[in-house]
Design an enzyme around this catalytic site. Sequence first.
Site, short mmCIF file in Angstrom:
data_model
loop_
_atom_site.label_atom_id
_atom_site.label_comp_id
_atom_site.label_asym_id
_atom_site.label_seq_id
_atom_site.Cartn_x
_atom_site.Cartn_y
_atom_site.Cartn_z
N LYS A 82 0.91 -1.58 0.41
CA LYS A 82 -0.31 -0.41 0.12
C LYS A 82 1.26 1.19 -0.21
O LYS A 82 1.91 1.12 0.95
CB LYS A 82 -0.91 0.08 1.15
CG LYS A 82 -2.03 0.84 1.02
CD LYS A 82 -3.21 0.30 2.28
CE LYS A 82 -4.33 1.24 2.26
NZ LYS A 82 -5.25 1.11 3.38
N LEU A 83 0.83 2.12 -0.39
CA LEU A 83 1.23 3.62 -1.09
C LEU A 83 0.71 4.67 -1.42
O LEU A 83 -0.08 4.80 -1.70
CB LEU A 83 2.30 2.96 -2.70
CG LEU A 83 3.18 1.83 -2.73
CD1 LEU A 83 3.10 1.58 -4.26
CD2 LEU A 83 4.60 1.88 -2.21
#
Length: 217
Positions: A83-84
Site C-alpha cells: 500500500k502506497l
Amino acid sequence: MKFFADTAIIDDIRDLADAGLLDGVTTNPSLIAKSGRNFLEVVAEICAIVEGPVSAEVVALDYAGMMREAEIVRKIADNVAVKLPLTIDGLKACKALTDDGTMTNVTLCFSANQALLAAKAGATFISPFVGRHDDIGFDGMDLIEDIRLIYDNYDFATEILVASVRHPVHVLQAAKIGADVMTAPPAVIKQLVKHPLTDKGIEAFMADWAKTGQTIG
Ligand code: G3P
C-alpha cells in the site's frame, strides 16, 4: 463486489473468513497502532488466514525508502499488496512494484484525477476514501461514480477499492455503482446481516415451534 475487512484484529478476520465473507484485508498504520501488534508479524498472520490480497502500507515518504520497505513487506507472503500513498514517489514505487509482479494498493485517493494517475501507474487497487469525503461535506460516492466512468472509458484494469466505508448504505451504494471491492470495519460488515423483520420472523417461528412440543433429532 469483493469484501475486504479494514482491520488488523485477528479474531475479527477469522470470524468473517469462517462465514465466507472475506475476499481480502486492508490495514494501515492507524489500524496497526490500534491492534497493538508488531506490523510484520500481524501481516504474516493475516496472510496465513486469508487467501486474497492483504494490504500492508509502507511508511517511508521517498521512493527509495518506499522500495526498501516494500522489499521487506512483499517477502511476507505472495498475497501481500503493497500500500502506497498517492504522491509522485508513491506512484513511482507503484509502477516499479507492478512491473515486478507485486500487487499494489494506492491509498488516500480523494479525486478522480488522482485515481486516473494511479491507474496509469499500473496500480492493482485504488483506494478512494468515501467517509472522509462525506466528513468534509462532499458526497464520497460521487467520486466512486466518476472513477468507475473513467476506468470504464479507458478499460483500466485497476480495481476500485472503496475505503473509509462507515455504514451499510456506503456498501449498498458502492455495489450499485459497480465498485470492484469495498473495505469496511468488521462491525459494518456484520451490520449488513441485520434486518428487524428477520429478527421478528425468527421470534415468531420459535414461538410457533414451541407450541408443537417437538425437537429435531
Ligand atoms: O483503510 C483506510 C480507510 O478505510 C480508513 O477509514 O474510517 O479512518 O476514514 P476511516
